[in-house]
Each structure stands twice: as structure tokens, then as C-alpha cells.
Design an enzyme around this catalytic site. Structure first.
Site, PDB file in Angstrom:
ATOM      1  CG  MET A   1     -10.353   9.745   7.112  1.00 18.24           C
ATOM      2  SD  MET A   1     -10.958   9.588   8.821  1.00 18.24           S
ATOM      3  CE  MET A   1      -9.538   8.873   9.634  1.00 18.24           C
TER       4      MET A   1
ATOM      5  CG  LEU B   1      -3.167  12.913   1.031  1.00 16.83           C
ATOM      6  CD1 LEU B   1      -3.226  13.348  -0.428  1.00 16.83           C
ATOM      7  CD2 LEU B   1      -4.149  11.790   1.307  1.00 16.83           C
TER       8      LEU B   1
ATOM      9  N   GLY C   1       1.859   5.820   1.310  1.00 21.34           N
ATOM     10  CA  GLY C   1       0.856   4.783   1.107  1.00 21.34           C
ATOM     11  C   GLY C   1      -0.312   5.288   0.278  1.00 21.34           C
ATOM     12  CG  HIS C   2      -2.969   8.319   1.764  1.00 20.48           C
ATOM     13  ND1 HIS C   2      -2.401   8.855   2.889  1.00 20.48           N
ATOM     14  CD2 HIS C   2      -4.131   7.748   2.167  1.00 20.48           C
ATOM     15  CE1 HIS C   2      -3.184   8.640   3.930  1.00 20.48           C
ATOM     16  NE2 HIS C   2      -4.247   7.967   3.514  1.00 20.48           N
TER      17      HIS C   2
ATOM     18  CD  GLN D   1     -13.369   6.726   9.863  1.00 21.10           C
ATOM     19  OE1 GLN D   1     -13.986   6.756   8.790  1.00 21.10           O
ATOM     20  NE2 GLN D   1     -12.123   6.315   9.952  1.00 21.10           N
TER      21      GLN D   1
ATOM     22  CD  GLN E   1      -4.744  -6.682   2.818  1.00 21.06           C
ATOM     23  OE1 GLN E   1      -5.498  -6.603   1.853  1.00 21.06           O
ATOM     24  NE2 GLN E   1      -4.992  -7.433   3.885  1.00 21.06           N
TER      25      GLN E   1
ATOM     26  CD  GLN F   1     -11.306   1.608   5.773  1.00 23.80           C
ATOM     27  OE1 GLN F   1     -11.586   2.440   6.638  1.00 23.80           O
ATOM     28  NE2 GLN F   1     -10.340   1.813   4.889  1.00 23.80           N
TER      29      GLN F   1
ATOM     30  CB  SER G   1      -0.238   4.869   9.836  1.00 23.52           C
ATOM     31  OG  SER G   1      -1.374   5.385  10.507  1.00 23.52           O
TER      32      SER G   1
END
Length: 289
Positions: free
Chosen positions: A22, A25, A28-29, A53, A154, A159, A191
Site C-alpha cells: 500500500m 515503503l 520491511g518492504h 480493507q 510475516q 493476512q 510498519s
């Protein structure tokens, strides 16, 4: 088309990796992108803030959107293409969904509905309709891009389990690759919503990972009872009064069925609020005999 034009080969000879995001970034991305680059010839990152969502009182309007920065990060990471459709392109019958209103799930479009047993637990109890929205858009992305592999973190363990189930149930020809959680030095899981936190709040939020670590230590010492492991997490979370837990649950990582004890593997998951920000984290507990 991408396979033939870029490589001049048959479609069977070239692997495409898709990293659905989404946007906004972070490291993690980028770890997902790096994994995709290692395992495929061609990497596509999708960037789409999915209105389906988000609930009517959630942060659809506030969710960080920074496409120019994301584009730069993708270019630096060696991404071959970005797929960033507008909401009305991705969901033609969206109606008022782009406002994040409850109309988003009443629009006259076909929806993908995962098993209720997987959507009524963990985050699903607090975000009704969320995983139907996720499943619908992920299915559209997989059909449009037709990747060989798709990469998910993870950290969003529920999801990930639901997407693996829908791919199996719908016989979609794609491998779903789960990638490890990346954490800041404090232990806080990366996040996009961490941008909402003040520096002081980010320090407090690290208690989520610390609480999971306490339970993991107990597990490694031989504790297998769900109630004891959950109690260890709750006790650590209670040391930070600003953290308001939504749930602490221990479930099977594939079926999401609650466990009374861990025989082989368990997913210990947390959701909590810190101010207006909702945070999630988890750890896999594997019984190595």
C-alpha cells in the site's frame, strides 16, 4: 507481455515476482523486494491503498501516500515495474468506497470471501470486512500480473494465512512466499503506520516485541500451555499503561484455529493501540524435538 518484451524468451522461461504493497515503503518492504529479486527475473511492486480493507472509522484518508519517494526507493532497489492504479481503475464499481465509508463493501462488485473461521479471529474481530477487502484486491492483483511468486510479510500473519488459503482454494498458479519480520533497533516491527508515532510513543511501542520475547523465552524453557504464554505477554504489556491491548492470542499459523497448547507450531499474536495508532506483532513458536 513483460516476459516476452524484456527477455525475448517464452513465458515459461522467465519468472515474475510480485510485491503487493500500500506504499509508504520501509525497510520491511525493501526486504521483500530483495527476496523477489533473488528468486525472479522480473520484479513488480504494486502500490495501492485499498479502500475495501478500511472500515468507516479507520485511517483511509490519513494513510501515508508518498508515491514519488516510493518510486525512488523502488528504482534504487532494482524494481523493474511499478503498478499503481487509481482506485476507480482497480475497482470500477467502487461507488463511495474511496471515501473509506461503509459503502465500500456494498458496491456492486464481485467479492472474494475467505472462510469465516479465518476472518472472525484475531484482527477480524475488530476489523469486520477487512480480510474480504484484502482477499478481493489481492486476487485481482494476482490475476492482472500473473506472477510466479508473490511476497508478503510475516508481520501480517493472519493476512498471509488467508492469502495462502485463497490461492489453494481457487487453484491460482502462484507461489505465496512469506518473509520474516524486520525490526528497528528497539525491537519494534517496521510498519508504515509507525509514521503516526511520536519518538516517545515509538519507544513505548517496543513493549510489544519485548512481551513476545518473554513468551518465547518461556517456550524455549519448555512451557507449552497457551494460557501461560499469553499471561507472560499480558504481564509485560501491562508495564506500559499507555498500551491498550485488543487481543493476545495463540493460534495455528496456517488454520488460525486457537490452540490450548503448542504441539508443533503456534502463532502468538498481539494487536494493541497506542494513542490513535493500531499496532500488530507476532512470533512463531516452533517445537523442535
Amino acid at each position: 507481455y513483460l516476459r516476452r518484451c524484456r527477455f525475448g524468451q517464452s513465458t515459461q522461461d522467465v519468472a515474475i515476482g510480485l510485491v503487493p504493497t500500500m506504499g509508504a515503503l520501509h525497510i520491511g518492504h525493501l526486504s521483500l523486494i530483495e527476496r523477489a529479486r533473488q528468486e525472479n527475473n522480473f520484479v513488480i511492486v504494486s502500490i495501492f491503498v485499498n479502500p475495501l480493507q478500511f472500515g468507516p472509522n479507520e485511517d483511509f484518508q490519513q494513510y501515508p501516500r508518498q508515491l514519488d519517494r516510493d518510486r525512488q526507493l523502488c528504482q534504487q532497489a532494482g524494481v523493474d515495474a511499478i503498478f499503481a492504479p487509481a482506485a476507480e481503475e482497480a475497482i470500477p464499481d467502487l461507488g463511495n468506497a474511496s471515501s473509506g465509508s461503509s459503502m465500500s463493501r456494498d458496491a456492486p462488485s464481485t467479492a472474494v470471501v475467505p472462510p469465516e473461521s479465518m476472518t472472525s479471529v484475531l484482527c477480524g474481530r475488530f476489523r469486520p470486512g477487512h480480510f474480504q477487502g484484502v482477499a478481493t484486491i489481492v486476487t485481482k492483483l494476482l490475476n492482472l500480473v500473473q506472477p510466479n511468486r508473490a511476497y508478503f510479510g510475516q508481520k501480517d500473519a493472519q493476512q498471509l494465512a488467508i492469502i495462502r488459503r485463497l490461492v489453494a482454494d481457487l487453484n491460482l498458479p502462484v507461489e505465496i512466499v512469506g518473509c520474516p519480520i524486520l525490526r528497528e533497533a528497539s525491537g519494534l516491527a517496521y510498519s508504515s503506520r509507525n509514521q503516526y508515532l511520536t519518538p516517545e510513543q515509538k519507544s513505548l511501542a517496543a513493549v510489544l516485541s519485548h512481551s513476545l520475547l518473554q513468551a518465547e523465552k518461556l517456550f524455549k524453557a519448555g512451557e507449552r500451555l497457551s494460557a501461560s504464554l499469553i499471561a507472560a505477554v499480558e504481564a509485560e504489556l501491562a508495564t506500559v499503561p499507555a498500551i491498550m491491548p485488543e487481543y493476545v492470542e495463540l493460534v495455528h499459523p496456517n488454520t488460525l484455529i486457537p490452540l490450548e497448547n503448542v504441539e508443533e507450531v503456534g502463532l502468538l499474536a498481539i494487536a494493541a493501540r497506542l494513542g490513535a495508532t493500531r499496532l500488530i506483532d507476532n512470533v512463531l513458536l516452533k517445537n523442535r524435538k
